[in-house]
Write a protein that holds these residues in place. Structure first.
Motif, PDB file in Angstrom:
ATOM      1  N   ALA A 135       2.359   1.989  15.486  1.00 23.56           N
ATOM      2  CA  ALA A 135       2.199   3.440  15.420  1.00 23.56           C
ATOM      3  C   ALA A 135       3.413   4.022  14.706  1.00 23.56           C
ATOM      4  O   ALA A 135       4.546   3.606  14.966  1.00 23.56           O
ATOM      5  N   ARG A 136       3.165   4.976  13.835  1.00 23.67           N
ATOM      6  CA  ARG A 136       4.270   5.463  13.012  1.00 23.67           C
ATOM      7  C   ARG A 136       4.051   6.926  12.642  1.00 23.67           C
ATOM      8  O   ARG A 136       2.927   7.413  12.591  1.00 23.67           O
ATOM      9  N   ILE A 137       5.139   7.614  12.389  1.00 23.64           N
ATOM     10  CA  ILE A 137       5.094   9.009  11.980  1.00 23.64           C
ATOM     11  C   ILE A 137       4.446   9.126  10.597  1.00 23.64           C
ATOM     12  O   ILE A 137       4.536   8.210   9.773  1.00 23.64           O
ATOM     13  N   PHE A 138       3.773  10.265  10.353  1.00 23.73           N
ATOM     14  CA  PHE A 138       3.132  10.525   9.068  1.00 23.73           C
ATOM     15  C   PHE A 138       4.059  11.336   8.165  1.00 23.73           C
ATOM     16  O   PHE A 138       5.078  11.862   8.605  1.00 23.73           O
ATOM     17  N   THR A 139       3.663  11.444   6.914  1.00 21.33           N
ATOM     18  CA  THR A 139       4.480  12.177   5.947  1.00 21.33           C
ATOM     19  C   THR A 139       4.568  13.663   6.268  1.00 21.33           C
ATOM     20  O   THR A 139       5.463  14.350   5.760  1.00 21.33           O
ATOM     21  N   PRO A 174      10.433   8.148  17.247  1.00 22.42           N
ATOM     22  CA  PRO A 174      11.312   8.105  16.073  1.00 22.42           C
ATOM     23  C   PRO A 174      10.929   9.151  15.026  1.00 22.42           C
ATOM     24  O   PRO A 174       9.747   9.347  14.734  1.00 22.42           O
ATOM     25  N   THR A 175      11.924   9.808  14.494  1.00 24.67           N
ATOM     26  CA  THR A 175      11.715  10.759  13.400  1.00 24.67           C
ATOM     27  C   THR A 175      12.534  10.399  12.166  1.00 24.67           C
ATOM     28  O   THR A 175      12.233  10.861  11.069  1.00 24.67           O
ATOM     29  N   ASN A 176      13.565   9.585  12.347  1.00 20.91           N
ATOM     30  CA  ASN A 176      14.419   9.199  11.226  1.00 20.91           C
ATOM     31  C   ASN A 176      13.835   7.970  10.530  1.00 20.91           C
ATOM     32  O   ASN A 176      14.343   6.856  10.637  1.00 20.91           O
ATOM     33  N   VAL A 177      12.727   8.204   9.850  1.00 21.09           N
ATOM     34  CA  VAL A 177      12.000   7.152   9.141  1.00 21.09           C
ATOM     35  C   VAL A 177      11.970   7.529   7.664  1.00 21.09           C
ATOM     36  O   VAL A 177      11.636   8.676   7.330  1.00 21.09           O
ATOM     37  N   PRO A 178      12.316   6.619   6.772  1.00 18.67           N
ATOM     38  CA  PRO A 178      12.273   6.955   5.338  1.00 18.67           C
ATOM     39  C   PRO A 178      10.888   7.450   4.925  1.00 18.67           C
ATOM     40  O   PRO A 178       9.868   6.952   5.421  1.00 18.67           O
ATOM     41  N   ASP A 179      10.843   8.424   4.033  1.00 22.40           N
ATOM     42  CA  ASP A 179       9.558   8.974   3.595  1.00 22.40           C
ATOM     43  C   ASP A 179       8.628   7.885   3.067  1.00 22.40           C
ATOM     44  O   ASP A 179       7.416   7.935   3.284  1.00 22.40           O
ATOM     45  N   SER A 180       9.200   6.898   2.400  1.00 17.91           N
ATOM     46  CA  SER A 180       8.380   5.832   1.823  1.00 17.91           C
ATOM     47  C   SER A 180       7.774   4.924   2.880  1.00 17.91           C
ATOM     48  O   SER A 180       6.840   4.165   2.593  1.00 17.91           O
ATOM     49  N   GLU A 181       8.294   4.998   4.127  1.00 17.91           N
ATOM     50  CA  GLU A 181       7.794   4.157   5.210  1.00 17.91           C
ATOM     51  C   GLU A 181       6.909   4.925   6.187  1.00 17.91           C
ATOM     52  O   GLU A 181       6.421   4.359   7.163  1.00 17.91           O
ATOM     53  N   ASN A 190       0.805  -1.216   0.000  1.00 15.71           N
ATOM     54  CA  ASN A 190       0.000   0.000   0.000  1.00 15.71           C
ATOM     55  C   ASN A 190       0.842   1.271   0.000  1.00 15.71           C
ATOM     56  O   ASN A 190       0.529   2.252   0.664  1.00 15.71           O
ATOM     57  N   LEU A 191       1.947   1.253  -0.732  1.00 14.57           N
ATOM     58  CA  LEU A 191       2.705   2.470  -0.962  1.00 14.57           C
ATOM     59  C   LEU A 191       2.080   3.197  -2.138  1.00 14.57           C
ATOM     60  O   LEU A 191       1.719   2.587  -3.148  1.00 14.57           O
ATOM     61  N   LEU A 192       1.952   4.493  -2.020  1.00 14.27           N
ATOM     62  CA  LEU A 192       1.344   5.283  -3.079  1.00 14.27           C
ATOM     63  C   LEU A 192       2.437   5.939  -3.907  1.00 14.27           C
ATOM     64  O   LEU A 192       3.362   6.551  -3.377  1.00 14.27           O
ATOM     65  N   CYS A 193       2.340   5.794  -5.215  1.00 15.70           N
ATOM     66  CA  CYS A 193       3.329   6.368  -6.120  1.00 15.70           C
ATOM     67  C   CYS A 193       2.637   7.374  -7.028  1.00 15.70           C
ATOM     68  O   CYS A 193       1.682   7.035  -7.729  1.00 15.70           O
ATOM     69  N   ILE A 194       3.067   8.617  -6.969  1.00 13.66           N
ATOM     70  CA  ILE A 194       2.508   9.664  -7.812  1.00 13.66           C
ATOM     71  C   ILE A 194       3.621  10.211  -8.692  1.00 13.66           C
ATOM     72  O   ILE A 194       4.625  10.727  -8.196  1.00 13.66           O
ATOM     73  N   LYS A 195       3.440  10.062 -10.017  1.00 11.95           N
ATOM     74  CA  LYS A 195       4.439  10.519 -10.977  1.00 11.95           C
ATOM     75  C   LYS A 195       5.818   9.953 -10.651  1.00 11.95           C
ATOM     76  O   LYS A 195       6.829  10.649 -10.681  1.00 11.95           O
ATOM     77  N   GLY A 196       5.832   8.665 -10.286  1.00 10.54           N
ATOM     78  CA  GLY A 196       7.094   7.987 -10.044  1.00 10.54           C
ATOM     79  C   GLY A 196       7.688   8.206  -8.676  1.00 10.54           C
ATOM     80  O   GLY A 196       8.723   7.641  -8.352  1.00 10.54           O
ATOM     81  N   GLU A 197       7.048   9.014  -7.837  1.00 11.65           N
ATOM     82  CA  GLU A 197       7.589   9.300  -6.510  1.00 11.65           C
ATOM     83  C   GLU A 197       6.755   8.603  -5.443  1.00 11.65           C
ATOM     84  O   GLU A 197       5.537   8.771  -5.377  1.00 11.65           O
ATOM     85  N   ILE A 198       7.405   7.797  -4.611  1.00 12.21           N
ATOM     86  CA  ILE A 198       6.707   7.112  -3.530  1.00 12.21           C
ATOM     87  C   ILE A 198       6.377   8.118  -2.433  1.00 12.21           C
ATOM     88  O   ILE A 198       7.248   8.832  -1.944  1.00 12.21           O
ATOM     89  N   VAL A 199       5.112   8.188  -2.062  1.00  9.22           N
ATOM     90  CA  VAL A 199       4.674   9.156  -1.061  1.00  9.22           C
ATOM     91  C   VAL A 199       4.696   8.558   0.331  1.00  9.22           C
ATOM     92  O   VAL A 199       5.245   9.131   1.257  1.00  9.22           O
ATOM     93  N   GLY A 200       4.085   7.407   0.523  1.00  8.19           N
ATOM     94  CA  GLY A 200       4.065   6.824   1.853  1.00  8.19           C
ATOM     95  C   GLY A 200       3.173   5.606   1.921  1.00  8.19           C
ATOM     96  O   GLY A 200       2.657   5.131   0.912  1.00  8.19           O
ATOM     97  N   VAL A 201       2.977   5.110   3.136  1.00 11.87           N
ATOM     98  CA  VAL A 201       2.184   3.909   3.382  1.00 11.87           C
ATOM     99  C   VAL A 201       0.740   4.337   3.615  1.00 11.87           C
ATOM    100  O   VAL A 201       0.452   5.074   4.557  1.00 11.87           O
ATOM    101  N   THR A 202      -0.170   3.868   2.785  1.00 11.08           N
ATOM    102  CA  THR A 202      -1.542   4.370   2.802  1.00 11.08           C
ATOM    103  C   THR A 202      -2.497   3.536   3.646  1.00 11.08           C
ATOM    104  O   THR A 202      -3.670   3.889   3.766  1.00 11.08           O
ATOM    105  N   ALA A 203      -2.019   2.445   4.232  1.00 13.75           N
ATOM    106  CA  ALA A 203      -2.837   1.648   5.152  1.00 13.75           C
ATOM    107  C   ALA A 203      -1.960   1.251   6.332  1.00 13.75           C
ATOM    108  O   ALA A 203      -0.862   0.725   6.135  1.00 13.75           O
TER     109      ALA A 203
END
Length: 265
Positions: free
Chosen positions: A26-30, A236-243, A7-20
């Motif tokens: 619990a995890r940080i948001f984009t 945690p704040t050092n989380v990859p944007d895609s995660e 459930n990673l969302l890709c817009i114009k080739g760029e991974i935005v984040g986890v959509t579910a």
């Protein structure tokens, strides 16, 4: 727009984040927050976790006993090596709860391995929960050791000193009794506090109703409130944007199972 695995969302080739959201995760948001605009409420969903209130209640009982211990052992650098039967009892209880939480996270995310699970299995949770980044502050501590990083060694796949002490004292208390000390207990309880926060933020599932999660209350020390209201946390704040999570409050459908399982490797 393209939807990828997990459930990673890709817009114009760029991974935005986890959509579910993942179960018990619990995890940080984009937007680099954990709770803005009600997005944190996924942790209250009935399909998110099995009996979360029971895990919280066990921690609250341990915290109550630790605070009572502080009446006799001052939270101070000078007392880190203090050991006793009472500390040993609390260390055992706390580490059993750490194991229970780790087991629940793995099981509810569909992890399977034959045989009894151990720390080699539990360590996999670093992949999903970034536990090595959690910092836990013990209020009113005298000295420089009042901020603990109980899972720091998992960043390099190392062992947890306080958990090793638990095993040593469990199997041979007489020879290893000095390891049932105040420092290992504080790290274990701080670890349990962080582990609960990594699942439920600061929600205690009280019958009184829900509260705001990761709220700005308390001293201006850069830390956040925790479940039970005593320890203070840095998430945690050092989380990859895609995660990072990337969904809104309107995406939390309480009538359907919106969660996915994390694939532990």
């Amino acid at each position: 727009m393209q939807k990828l695995d997990n459930n990673l969302l890709c817009i114009k080739g760029e991974i935005v984040g986890v959509t579910a959201p993942y179960r018990r995760t619990a995890r940080i948001f984009t937007d680099n927050t954990y709770s803005d605009s009600g997005k944190w409420m996924y942790v209250l969903h009935g399909n998110y976790a099995d009996s979360p209130e029971n895990f919280v209640r066990a921690f609250l009982l341990i915290q109550k006993d630790v605070l009572e211990l502080f009446d006799y052992i001052e939270p101070s650098d000078a007392n880190l090596a203090t050991h006793s039967h009472r500390i040993h009892e609390l260390l055992l209880r706390t580490c059993v709860e750490v194991e229970a939480n780790c087991t629940a996270i793995l099981r509810e995310n569909g992890y399977t391995r034959s045989g009894d699970w151990n720390m080699g299995d539990y360590k996999k949770i670093e992949q999903s929960h970034y536990l090595s980044q959690y910092e836990v502050k013990v209020p009113n501590w005298l000295g420089s050791a009042g901020v603990r990083n109980p899972f720091s060694s998992w960043a390099s796949s190392g062992s947890l000193g306080w958990y090793t002490a638990y095993n040593h004292t469990k199997h041979d208390r007489h020879l290893n009794f000095n390891q049932a000390n105040f420092e290992n207990l504080i790290d274990a309880v701080a670890g349990l506090s962080a582990l609960l926060a990594s699942q439920f933020l600061d929600n205690d599932f009280s019958p009184a109703g829900m509260g705001l999660s990761v709220n700005p209350g308390g001293p201006n020390d850069g830390f956040e409130p925790s479940i039970g209201g005593f320890f203070r946390l840095k998430y945690p704040t050092n989380v990859p944007d895609s995660e990072k999570y990337d969904f809104g409050h309107s995406d939390i459908d309480f009538n359907n199972d919106i969660f996915q399982s994390f694939n532990y490797t």
